[in-house]
Design a protein around this motif. Structure first.
Motif, PDB file in Angstrom:
ATOM      1  N   ASP A   1     -10.884  -9.647   3.740  1.00  0.00           N
ATOM      2  CA  ASP A   1      -9.499  -9.762   4.210  1.00  0.00           C
ATOM      3  C   ASP A   1      -8.608  -8.709   3.566  1.00  0.00           C
ATOM      4  O   ASP A   1      -7.641  -8.245   4.169  1.00  0.00           O
ATOM      5  CB  ASP A   1      -8.945 -11.148   3.874  1.00  0.00           C
ATOM      6  N   VAL A   2      -8.935  -8.381   2.311  1.00  0.00           N
ATOM      7  CA  VAL A   2      -8.137  -7.436   1.533  1.00  0.00           C
ATOM      8  C   VAL A   2      -9.079  -6.400   0.929  1.00  0.00           C
ATOM      9  O   VAL A   2     -10.144  -6.749   0.397  1.00  0.00           O
ATOM     10  CB  VAL A   2      -7.359  -8.153   0.408  1.00  0.00           C
ATOM     11  N   ILE A   3      -8.699  -5.144   1.011  1.00  0.00           N
ATOM     12  CA  ILE A   3      -9.465  -4.053   0.403  1.00  0.00           C
ATOM     13  C   ILE A   3      -8.590  -3.410  -0.663  1.00  0.00           C
ATOM     14  O   ILE A   3      -7.418  -3.100  -0.402  1.00  0.00           O
ATOM     15  CB  ILE A   3      -9.872  -3.011   1.460  1.00  0.00           C
ATOM     16  N   VAL A   4      -9.157  -3.219  -1.847  1.00  0.00           N
ATOM     17  CA  VAL A   4      -8.376  -2.697  -2.970  1.00  0.00           C
ATOM     18  C   VAL A   4      -8.975  -1.375  -3.446  1.00  0.00           C
ATOM     19  O   VAL A   4     -10.171  -1.301  -3.750  1.00  0.00           O
ATOM     20  CB  VAL A   4      -8.337  -3.708  -4.135  1.00  0.00           C
ATOM     21  N   TRP A   5      -8.133  -0.348  -3.492  1.00  0.00           N
ATOM     22  CA  TRP A   5      -8.510   0.946  -4.050  1.00  0.00           C
ATOM     23  C   TRP A   5      -7.904   1.095  -5.446  1.00  0.00           C
ATOM     24  O   TRP A   5      -6.876   0.474  -5.744  1.00  0.00           O
ATOM     25  CB  TRP A   5      -7.997   2.084  -3.170  1.00  0.00           C
ATOM     26  N   PRO A   6      -8.475   1.951  -6.285  1.00  0.00           N
ATOM     27  CA  PRO A   6      -7.964   2.117  -7.663  1.00  0.00           C
ATOM     28  C   PRO A   6      -6.623   2.860  -7.738  1.00  0.00           C
ATOM     29  O   PRO A   6      -6.026   3.236  -6.721  1.00  0.00           O
ATOM     30  CB  PRO A   6      -9.074   2.917  -8.352  1.00  0.00           C
ATOM     31  N   GLU A   7      -6.195   3.069  -8.949  1.00  0.00           N
ATOM     32  CA  GLU A   7      -4.946   3.789  -9.249  1.00  0.00           C
ATOM     33  C   GLU A   7      -4.978   5.205  -8.680  1.00  0.00           C
ATOM     34  O   GLU A   7      -5.989   5.900  -8.766  1.00  0.00           O
ATOM     35  CB  GLU A   7      -4.760   3.845 -10.773  1.00  0.00           C
ATOM     36  N   THR A   8      -3.865   5.634  -8.118  1.00  0.00           N
ATOM     37  CA  THR A   8      -3.677   6.978  -7.531  1.00  0.00           C
ATOM     38  C   THR A   8      -4.874   7.416  -6.679  1.00  0.00           C
ATOM     39  O   THR A   8      -5.302   8.561  -6.727  1.00  0.00           O
ATOM     40  CB  THR A   8      -3.392   8.038  -8.625  1.00  0.00           C
ATOM     41  N   SER A   9      -5.408   6.486  -5.889  1.00  0.00           N
ATOM     42  CA  SER A   9      -6.550   6.821  -5.023  1.00  0.00           C
ATOM     43  C   SER A   9      -6.156   7.769  -3.907  1.00  0.00           C
ATOM     44  O   SER A   9      -6.922   8.650  -3.525  1.00  0.00           O
ATOM     45  CB  SER A   9      -7.138   5.538  -4.423  1.00  0.00           C
ATOM     46  N   VAL A  10      -4.965   7.553  -3.339  1.00  0.00           N
ATOM     47  CA  VAL A  10      -4.497   8.450  -2.272  1.00  0.00           C
ATOM     48  C   VAL A  10      -4.079   9.765  -2.922  1.00  0.00           C
ATOM     49  O   VAL A  10      -3.140   9.807  -3.726  1.00  0.00           O
ATOM     50  CB  VAL A  10      -3.312   7.828  -1.512  1.00  0.00           C
ATOM     51  N   PRO A  11      -4.756  10.866  -2.603  1.00  0.00           N
ATOM     52  CA  PRO A  11      -4.541  12.131  -3.335  1.00  0.00           C
ATOM     53  C   PRO A  11      -3.381  12.970  -2.808  1.00  0.00           C
ATOM     54  O   PRO A  11      -3.381  14.185  -2.949  1.00  0.00           O
ATOM     55  CB  PRO A  11      -5.883  12.849  -3.162  1.00  0.00           C
ATOM     56  N   PHE A  12      -2.415  12.338  -2.161  1.00  0.00           N
ATOM     57  CA  PHE A  12      -1.231  13.048  -1.681  1.00  0.00           C
ATOM     58  C   PHE A  12      -0.134  12.014  -1.477  1.00  0.00           C
ATOM     59  O   PHE A  12      -0.365  10.802  -1.609  1.00  0.00           O
ATOM     60  CB  PHE A  12      -1.503  13.816  -0.378  1.00  0.00           C
ATOM     61  N   ILE A  13       1.071  12.481  -1.160  1.00  0.00           N
ATOM     62  CA  ILE A  13       2.184  11.564  -0.921  1.00  0.00           C
ATOM     63  C   ILE A  13       1.976  10.910   0.442  1.00  0.00           C
ATOM     64  O   ILE A  13       2.108  11.560   1.483  1.00  0.00           O
ATOM     65  CB  ILE A  13       3.531  12.302  -0.975  1.00  0.00           C
ATOM     66  N   LEU A  14       1.644   9.634   0.423  1.00  0.00           N
ATOM     67  CA  LEU A  14       1.241   8.950   1.639  1.00  0.00           C
ATOM     68  C   LEU A  14       2.343   8.945   2.694  1.00  0.00           C
ATOM     69  O   LEU A  14       2.082   9.107   3.892  1.00  0.00           O
ATOM     70  CB  LEU A  14       0.820   7.515   1.305  1.00  0.00           C
ATOM     71  N   THR A  15       3.575   8.749   2.264  1.00  0.00           N
ATOM     72  CA  THR A  15       4.683   8.684   3.225  1.00  0.00           C
ATOM     73  C   THR A  15       4.960  10.030   3.888  1.00  0.00           C
ATOM     74  O   THR A  15       5.667  10.089   4.909  1.00  0.00           O
ATOM     75  CB  THR A  15       5.960   8.175   2.537  1.00  0.00           C
ATOM     76  N   ASP A  16       4.444  11.111   3.307  1.00  0.00           N
ATOM     77  CA  ASP A  16       4.610  12.440   3.913  1.00  0.00           C
ATOM     78  C   ASP A  16       3.449  12.797   4.828  1.00  0.00           C
ATOM     79  O   ASP A  16       3.414  13.910   5.384  1.00  0.00           O
ATOM     80  CB  ASP A  16       4.724  13.517   2.823  1.00  0.00           C
ATOM     81  N   ASN A  17       2.494  11.875   4.989  1.00  0.00           N
ATOM     82  CA  ASN A  17       1.286  12.159   5.764  1.00  0.00           C
ATOM     83  C   ASN A  17       1.023  11.048   6.780  1.00  0.00           C
ATOM     84  O   ASN A  17       0.189  10.156   6.546  1.00  0.00           O
ATOM     85  CB  ASN A  17       0.077  12.308   4.836  1.00  0.00           C
ATOM     86  N   PRO A  18       1.736  11.056   7.887  1.00  0.00           N
ATOM     87  CA  PRO A  18       1.515  10.021   8.907  1.00  0.00           C
ATOM     88  C   PRO A  18       0.090   9.997   9.435  1.00  0.00           C
ATOM     89  O   PRO A  18      -0.405   8.945   9.838  1.00  0.00           O
ATOM     90  CB  PRO A  18       2.523  10.383  10.011  1.00  0.00           C
ATOM     91  N   ASP A  19      -0.584  11.161   9.425  1.00  0.00           N
ATOM     92  CA  ASP A  19      -1.975  11.197   9.888  1.00  0.00           C
ATOM     93  C   ASP A  19      -2.861  10.351   8.963  1.00  0.00           C
ATOM     94  O   ASP A  19      -3.832   9.731   9.425  1.00  0.00           O
ATOM     95  CB  ASP A  19      -2.495  12.632   9.926  1.00  0.00           C
ATOM     96  N   ALA A  20      -2.550  10.337   7.661  1.00  0.00           N
ATOM     97  CA  ALA A  20      -3.338   9.535   6.723  1.00  0.00           C
ATOM     98  C   ALA A  20      -3.155   8.050   6.993  1.00  0.00           C
ATOM     99  O   ALA A  20      -4.110   7.265   6.953  1.00  0.00           O
ATOM    100  CB  ALA A  20      -2.927   9.865   5.289  1.00  0.00           C
ATOM    101  N   LEU A  21      -1.924   7.651   7.300  1.00  0.00           N
ATOM    102  CA  LEU A  21      -1.679   6.251   7.640  1.00  0.00           C
ATOM    103  C   LEU A  21      -2.407   5.887   8.935  1.00  0.00           C
ATOM    104  O   LEU A  21      -2.906   4.756   9.086  1.00  0.00           O
ATOM    105  CB  LEU A  21      -0.179   6.001   7.775  1.00  0.00           C
TER     106      LEU A  21
END
Length: 533
Positions: A284-304
């Protein structure tokens, strides 16, 4: 034993210095991954005998009487902290060309500073030192007090508090639910020091009996509490959430390489999309570690969008990420070490920022004052983080709520807000990849486990290189991934256990124990002075 104690008391010069440092270093063997708690019996027995031999007559001046006591404690602490924290230097070797010069500061400088607290402990104990078991009480109270101080002085760093050495396994962790780590430390120092009485005889019978009683109660309470653990958690719903913890095992040098960012992101997604383990239910929930996303997520709509592609309907991703915030015209952008909650539509529905940052790792403390002195620019940290003023609970659409602890925030036992009462679990995301295959990740994991025992909440812990695990409210590991192992674990979230003692009660118990130990030491000291007269 009497002969050995006498020889140690009479040591002078370099042999005395070497033994004090060695005594502290031996004590570090009680810490993970070694967990040889019996080492602290040797460590503190040697410290008591060395204290017995401290120079300065009882009628001398204050400086003369207690100078050697302070130095003794500092040497003991230096040995303990060098042996227990040398691995911090590994973080500086990840980018050695830039930071190798600071290696001595991490390996020797920080231990030298932390050892001042132990010097203060032996200095304080010296004021109530006597020749009976009361001196053990004085030492126990003093160490408990300075370990508590170490938790907040100059932003605090209570890593490897002595009490952790008395709690290597769940059976021995349960006392922390009543006393907290600092209360356990007081009683642990008394027990670990007790063998010293065999070498000096006076007060041996009462002192050893009291130490044995405390140790038996410690074990007995743990056994009693664990015996009822499964029944206490049985009320958890059979359809409790399934949580997938992702341990991607990304080498720190890759995380620092801009060219690797896309590949790292895809590796996290690939692990997240693996089929359920052992034919079980989908997570139901997936958890990634600290600073897993290697860029500013809100600046990358393609990543979302990519996250939305991977998540199935209703699934939730919780990930560590860096969050940016524009501070206004003419001001620098602020960056936060954060946790995002992303739903299956690729929308960020909740977030929480780190409150307690790592000094000189994530920010420069007292930067304004240092700039006033004219040295701020010399030690400025490019890309440093801003601390959040408050911690935000992470609440999912299902109603499940996590209390977030980013990285080393899990080592602070007294920083929980009132939101803890509404949380169903602790969530600790971290990246211990900076420290390599050293004792650091093992020590960090043990301290996080103790927060579960103290709060009565299960712990979900996701670490980049390990140790990742689900831990129940009694400190027992339900499922986990070892250090340096890549993969995922799917676990049913354990129910919580509302403890009889909250943080306020544990603090009161700590101060009560301190008062009792000081009273014992003072009475013993008074009798000692009367006996001398």
């Amino acid at each position: 034993m009497e002969r050995l104690a006498g020889r140690i008391m009479l040591l002078w010069g370099l042999p005395r210095i070497a033994l004090a440092v060695l005594a502290g270093a031996i004590g570090a063997l009680a810490l993970p991954p070694f967990n040889i708690f019996a080492a602290l019996f040797i460590s503190f027995t040697l410290l008591v005998w060395l204290m017995d031999g401290s120079t300065g007559s009882a009628d001398g001046g204050v400086f003369t009487k207690f100078r050697s006591s302070f130095l003794l404690g500092w040497l003991f602490g230096f040995g303990y902290f060098v042996a227990g924290l040398w691995w911090l230097g590994n973080a500086l070797l990840v980018d050695a060309d830039e930071f190798a010069w600071a290696l001595p500061l991490a390996v020797l400088g920080l231990p030298a500073f932390l050892a001042l607290f132990y010097g203060l402990a032996t200095l304080l104990a010296g004021f109530l030192w006597s020749d009976g078991f009361g001196r053990l009480a004085a030492l126990a109270a003093a160490f408990g007090l300075v370990e508590w101080l170490r938790g907040f002085v100059l932003t605090g760093f209570p890593w490897n508090t002595i009490g952790y050495g008395a709690m290597p396994i769940p059976l021995m962790m349960q006392s922390s639910a009543v006393l907290g780590i600092f209360g356990v430390t007081v009683l642990a120092v008394f027990v670990f020091s007790a063998p010293a009485l065999i070498g000096t005889r006076k007060g041996m019978g009462v002192g050893l009996a009291l130490a044995a009683l405390l140790f038996c109660v410690h074990l007995g309470f743990g056994a009693w509490r664990l015996a009822g653990a499964d029944a206490a958690l049985a009320s958890a719903s059979s359809n409790a959430s399934i949580v997938r913890i992702v341990q991607p095992l990304i080498d720190q040098s890759r995380k620092l390489d801009d060219a690797e960012r896309s590949a790292i992101f895809e590796e996290h997604l690939a692990l997240s999309s693996l089929p359920p383990q052992n034919g079980g239910k989908r997570p139901d929930v997936i958890v990634w570690p600290e600073t897993s996303v290697p860029f500013i997520l809100t600046d990358n709509p393609d990543a979302l969008s990519r996250i939305a592609d991977v998540l199935q309907d209703g699934q939730i991703l919780i990930t560590g990420a860096v969050r940016s915030e524009e501070a206004g015209p003419g001001s620098a952008t602020r960056y936060y070490n954060s946790i995002y909650v992303v739903d299956s539509q690729g929308q960020i529905i909740s977030a929480s920022d780190k409150v307690h940052l790592v000094p000189y790792g994530e920010y420069v403390p007292y930067e304004d004052f240092l700039r006033y002195l004219g040295i701020g620019d010399a030690i400025a940290m490019p890309g440093g983080f801003t601390a959040a003023s408050t911690r935000s609970l992470l609440t999912l659409p299902s109603g499940l709520s996590f209390y977030p602890l980013i990285c080393y925030e899990a080592i602070f036992p007294e920083e929980f807000s009132s939101d803890l009462e509404r949380a169903k679990a602790l969530l600790n995301v971290t990246n211990d990849g900076w420290f390599g295959a050293t004792p650091g990740p093992y020590q960090h994991f043990q301290q996080a486990r103790l927060r579960a025992v103290e709060t009565g909440l299960p712990l979900i812990r996701a670490a980049n290189t390990g140790i990742s695990a689900s831990v129940d409210p009694f400190g027992r590991i339900g499922n986990g991934l070892a250090y340096n192992q890549k993969g995922v674990i799917d676990s049913t979230l354990s129910g919580n256990f509302i403890p009889h003692w909250n943080n306020s009660a544990r603090q009161n118990n700590f101060w009560l124990i301190i008062a009792v130990m000081v009273a014992i030491a003072a009475i013993s000291r008074a009798g000692f002075k009367i006996g001398k007269n």
